[in-house]
Scaffold this active site. Structure first.
Site, PDB file in Angstrom:
ATOM      1  N   ASP A 150       0.805  -1.228   0.000  1.00  0.00           N
ATOM      2  CA  ASP A 150       0.000   0.000   0.000  1.00  0.00           C
ATOM      3  C   ASP A 150       0.836   1.275   0.000  1.00  0.00           C
ATOM      4  OD1 ASP A 150      -2.204  -1.661   0.108  1.00  0.00           O
ATOM      5  OD2 ASP A 150      -2.288  -1.621   2.305  1.00  0.00           O
ATOM      6  N   LYS A 186       1.764   2.219  -5.132  1.00  0.00           N
ATOM      7  CA  LYS A 186       2.267   1.693  -6.417  1.00  0.00           C
ATOM      8  C   LYS A 186       1.330   2.026  -7.578  1.00  0.00           C
ATOM      9  CE  LYS A 186       2.263  -2.361  -4.416  1.00  0.00           C
ATOM     10  NZ  LYS A 186       2.053  -2.006  -3.018  1.00  0.00           N
ATOM     11  N   GLY A 207      -4.628  -4.114  -3.822  1.00  0.00           N
ATOM     12  CA  GLY A 207      -5.608  -3.064  -4.104  1.00  0.00           C
ATOM     13  C   GLY A 207      -4.801  -1.839  -4.484  1.00  0.00           C
ATOM     14  N   HIS A 208      -4.762  -1.528  -5.765  1.00  0.00           N
ATOM     15  CA  HIS A 208      -3.942  -0.414  -6.247  1.00  0.00           C
ATOM     16  C   HIS A 208      -4.852   0.753  -6.636  1.00  0.00           C
ATOM     17  CE1 HIS A 208      -0.365  -3.257  -7.297  1.00  0.00           C
ATOM     18  NE2 HIS A 208      -0.729  -3.317  -6.034  1.00  0.00           N
ATOM     19  N   GLN A 267       1.953  -5.930  -3.353  1.00  0.00           N
ATOM     20  CA  GLN A 267       2.394  -6.052  -1.955  1.00  0.00           C
ATOM     21  C   GLN A 267       3.690  -5.246  -1.744  1.00  0.00           C
ATOM     22  OE1 GLN A 267       1.343  -9.436  -3.484  1.00  0.00           O
ATOM     23  NE2 GLN A 267      -0.573  -8.450  -2.943  1.00  0.00           N
TER      24      GLN A 267
HETATM   25  P1  GDP Z   1      -0.804   0.434  -3.538  1.00  0.00           P
HETATM   26  O1  GDP Z   1      -1.385  -0.861  -3.100  1.00  0.00           O
HETATM   27  O2  GDP Z   1       0.681   0.484  -3.326  1.00  0.00           O
HETATM   28  O3  GDP Z   1      -1.162   0.805  -4.952  1.00  0.00           O
HETATM   29  O4  GDP Z   1      -1.398   1.541  -2.592  1.00  0.00           O
HETATM   30  P2  GDP Z   1      -2.946   1.689  -2.153  1.00  0.00           P
HETATM   31  O5  GDP Z   1      -3.716   2.185  -3.294  1.00  0.00           O
HETATM   32  O6  GDP Z   1      -3.414   0.443  -1.490  1.00  0.00           O
HETATM   33  O7  GDP Z   1      -2.824   2.745  -0.990  1.00  0.00           O
HETATM   34  C1  GDP Z   1      -2.292   4.009  -1.191  1.00  0.00           C
HETATM   35  C2  GDP Z   1      -3.363   5.032  -0.806  1.00  0.00           C
HETATM   36  O8  GDP Z   1      -2.763   6.292  -0.667  1.00  0.00           O
HETATM   37  C3  GDP Z   1      -4.437   5.207  -1.862  1.00  0.00           C
HETATM   38  O9  GDP Z   1      -5.643   5.551  -1.232  1.00  0.00           O
HETATM   39  C4  GDP Z   1      -3.914   6.370  -2.699  1.00  0.00           C
HETATM   40  O10 GDP Z   1      -4.949   7.094  -3.357  1.00  0.00           O
HETATM   41  C5  GDP Z   1      -3.279   7.212  -1.629  1.00  0.00           C
HETATM   42  N1  GDP Z   1      -2.123   8.004  -2.043  1.00  0.00           N
HETATM   43  C6  GDP Z   1      -1.154   7.708  -2.934  1.00  0.00           C
HETATM   44  N2  GDP Z   1      -0.201   8.650  -2.936  1.00  0.00           N
HETATM   45  C7  GDP Z   1      -0.573   9.575  -2.022  1.00  0.00           C
HETATM   46  C8  GDP Z   1       0.016  10.776  -1.528  1.00  0.00           C
HETATM   47  O11 GDP Z   1       1.096  11.202  -1.928  1.00  0.00           O
HETATM   48  N3  GDP Z   1      -0.674  11.448  -0.566  1.00  0.00           N
HETATM   49  C9  GDP Z   1      -1.867  11.014  -0.070  1.00  0.00           C
HETATM   50  N4  GDP Z   1      -2.456  11.733   0.872  1.00  0.00           N
HETATM   51  N5  GDP Z   1      -2.447   9.892  -0.508  1.00  0.00           N
HETATM   52  C10 GDP Z   1      -1.797   9.173  -1.454  1.00  0.00           C
HETATM   53  P1  IMO Z   2      -0.954  -4.104  -2.320  1.00  0.00           P
HETATM   54  O1  IMO Z   2      -0.507  -4.636  -3.654  1.00  0.00           O
HETATM   55  C1  IMO Z   2      -1.005  -4.549   2.011  1.00  0.00           C
HETATM   56  C2  IMO Z   2      -1.035  -8.635   3.588  1.00  0.00           C
HETATM   57  C3  IMO Z   2      -2.295  -9.088   4.293  1.00  0.00           C
HETATM   58  C4  IMO Z   2      -1.701 -10.104   5.258  1.00  0.00           C
HETATM   59  C5  IMO Z   2      -0.588 -10.748   4.450  1.00  0.00           C
HETATM   60  C6  IMO Z   2      -0.996 -12.047   3.762  1.00  0.00           C
HETATM   61  O2  IMO Z   2      -2.244  -3.388  -2.344  1.00  0.00           O
HETATM   62  O3  IMO Z   2       0.157  -3.334  -1.676  1.00  0.00           O
HETATM   63  P2  IMO Z   2      -2.581 -12.724   1.748  1.00  0.00           P
HETATM   64  O4  IMO Z   2      -3.963 -12.301   1.401  1.00  0.00           O
HETATM   65  O5  IMO Z   2      -1.566 -12.416   0.721  1.00  0.00           O
HETATM   66  O6  IMO Z   2      -2.515 -14.149   2.207  1.00  0.00           O
HETATM   67  O7  IMO Z   2      -2.209 -11.858   3.055  1.00  0.00           O
HETATM   68  O8  IMO Z   2      -0.230  -9.799   3.469  1.00  0.00           O
HETATM   69  N1  IMO Z   2      -1.260  -8.118   2.215  1.00  0.00           N
HETATM   70  C7  IMO Z   2      -1.207  -6.829   1.888  1.00  0.00           C
HETATM   71  N2  IMO Z   2      -1.028  -5.736   2.658  1.00  0.00           N
HETATM   72  N3  IMO Z   2      -1.120  -4.420   0.675  1.00  0.00           N
HETATM   73  C8  IMO Z   2      -1.266  -5.515  -0.111  1.00  0.00           C
HETATM   74  O9  IMO Z   2      -1.237  -5.440  -1.465  1.00  0.00           O
HETATM   75  C9  IMO Z   2      -1.360  -6.787   0.495  1.00  0.00           C
HETATM   76  N4  IMO Z   2      -1.543  -8.046   0.030  1.00  0.00           N
HETATM   77  C10 IMO Z   2      -1.464  -8.848   1.085  1.00  0.00           C
HETATM   78  O10 IMO Z   2      -2.919  -8.019   4.956  1.00  0.00           O
HETATM   79  O11 IMO Z   2      -1.108  -9.449   6.347  1.00  0.00           O
HETATM   80 MG    MG Z   3      -2.913  -1.542  -1.825  1.00  0.00          MG
END
Ligand code: GDP
Ligand code: IMO
Ligand code: MG
Length: 426
Positions: free
Chosen positions: A13, A16, A40-41, A224
């Protein structure tokens, strides 16, 4: 010509999805190399927020090809929902999305096994996203899995039923299993399979090899983060795939000699969702503030993310394992208003100081060793040039670059595409 890899350096998270979307202009092909719908991107532009789980984050750009690589595990039910969600934006993925025939399929029973396994672990559960990731990769390495290419073969149903029987036998061994209605889940599953058949199912390693020879630029998108890697993460509280740079080679069939840059993404602080060690986790008002300002709730499960100060022991380790060439710092805006910023530079475990990640850490035995720098109060979320950034924020960047020995080339100051500062060193 170029193959670059983009991956998360913390516990996932990091942002990416946003950065892949921002960088897609410079590439011809975006290719996901591992993980599945546990990811979840999030992407934000024109006031709309999109969350992608299996589909690469380049899909919103015209004339780009997106590839789901062999290292990914696909749940046909979730895939169908994602495709339907994108249809309203008039995105025709039948042409621009290629799916590896070697990618493995998540069966409904993989999800049930995932839940049963978590229940059986009780308090020591992993905190899985319950998407069937672990059981699907277990079948892959156990050589029992079903691949995308199998769905167009004449014995597909036989393969499905054989694996289903094995799973039902396995479920019999659990004392407690979740309540489930297999028939209704299977109905959705087979609808998803029919949809998958309409897509371009390919030998993606061959495709990528040939396109690269023709001079096309490829960006490999990780899911991840490195601290969730099955080998180098905080085992057993990890996911079941190789989330590090090596995963781009095995998950796409790309040779290591072809990779140019490895982009490492990190948050200006740290979050983790699910169980497992997190040395710099905060249980105070600072942690609450990060969670609130950063809106730290999982994009896949909606669970609250745990928050803490930046951890340079873990970050250095990730940079080292991945051979990161360029860093990108995300969510910098969230730290605005903190009087002091703490930075963890070492761990104290049983009176011994560590500057590298030891074999086993657990949150109870690690005392993080912090240095403190002055925070900043200026809102940076509308700044687009690094020259306008506040002095104390620049000090934070300089401090990190010195400790990490890798340049920070992008600073993200908000969730929107536009809230991205490309530094002069990019
Ligand atoms: P990912 O899994 O690495 O793609 O990241 P996620 O989407 O799960 O989580 C990142 C969260 O931070 C999302 O809600 C993005 O919209 C938000 N986000 C990304 N970059 C920034 C930033 O620079 N500032 C803030 N406030 N939010 C951001
Ligand atoms: P993105 O791509 C954050 C965590 C889960 C759990 C562990 C194992 O959005 O960054 P799994 O479902 O793979 O068996 O879970 O890994 N986890 C993540 N945490 N971002 C993710 O993906 C994750 N995918 C799995 O919360 O601790
Ligand atoms: Mg994510």
């Amino acid at each position: 010509m170029t193959v670059d890899v983009l991956l998360g350096l913390q516990w996932g998270d990091e942002g990416k999805g946003k950065i892949v979307d921002v960088l897609t202009n410079s590439y011809d092909i975006i290719a996901r190399f591992q993980g599945g719908p546990n990811a979840g991107h999030t992407l934000e532009f024109n006031g709309i927020k999109h969350v992608l789980h299996t589909i690469p984050s380049g899909v919103f750009h015209k004339n780009k090809i997106n590839v789901i690589g062999n290292g990914v595990v696909i749940d046909p039910i979730i895939f169908k929902k994602e495709i339907e969600g994108l249809e309203k934006f008039s995105i025709d993925l039948k042409k621009s999305l290629l799916i590896s025939k070697k990618a493995h399929i998540i069966l409904p029973t993989h999800r049930i096994l995932d839940a049963a396994s978590e229940i059986s672990k009780g308090k020591s559960k992993i905190g899985s996203t319950l998407k069937g990731i672990g059981p699907a990769y277990m079948d892959k390495t156990g050589r029992n899995g079903i691949r995308i290419g199998d769905i167009i073969s004449s014995d597909w149903k036989i393969k499905y039923n054989t694996l289903l029987k094995k799973h039902l036998n396995l479920l019999d061994n659990f004392k407690k299993i979740p309540v489930y209605d297999l028939k209704s889940i299977e109905k959705e599953f087979f609808k998803g399979i029919e949809l998958l058949k309409k897509f371009n199912l390919v030998d993606s390693e061959q495709y990528l090899f040939e396109e690269n020879l023709k001079g096309k630029n490829i960006l490999a998108e990780g899911a991840q983060g490195s601290m969730l890697d099955v080998d180098f993460g905080t085992y057993p509280f990890v996911t079941s795939s190789t989330t590090t740079a090596a995963g781009a080679c095995t998950g796409l069939g790309i040779s290591p000699t072809k990779i140019k840059d490895v982009f490492g993404i990190f948050k200006a602080y740290v979050t983790r969702v699910g169980s497992g060690p997190f040395p710099t986790e905060l249980h105070d008002e600072n942690g609450e503030k990060m969670s609130k300002i950063g809106k730290e709730f999982g994009a896949t499960t909606g669970r609250a993310r745990r928050c803490g100060w930046i951890d340079l022991v873990a970050l250095k380790y990730s940079i080292q394992i991945n051979g990161v060439t360029k860093l990108m710092m995300m969510k910098s805006d969230v730290l605005c208003g903190f009087k002091k910023i703490k930075i963890c530079n070492g761990y104290k475990i049983n009176n011994k100081v560590y500057h590298h990640l030891p074999y086993n850490i657990n949150s109870d035995n690690v005392e993080p060793l912090y240095e403190e720098i002055e925070g900043w109060s200026e809102n940076i979320s509308n700044i687009i040039s690094e020259k306008k950034l506040p002095k104390n924020f620049i000090n934070y960047i300089k401090y990190l670059e010195e400790k990490l020995s890798v340049p920070i080339v992008i600073i993200s100051v908000g969730p929107d595409r536009k809230q991205t500062i490309f530094r002069e060193n990019f």
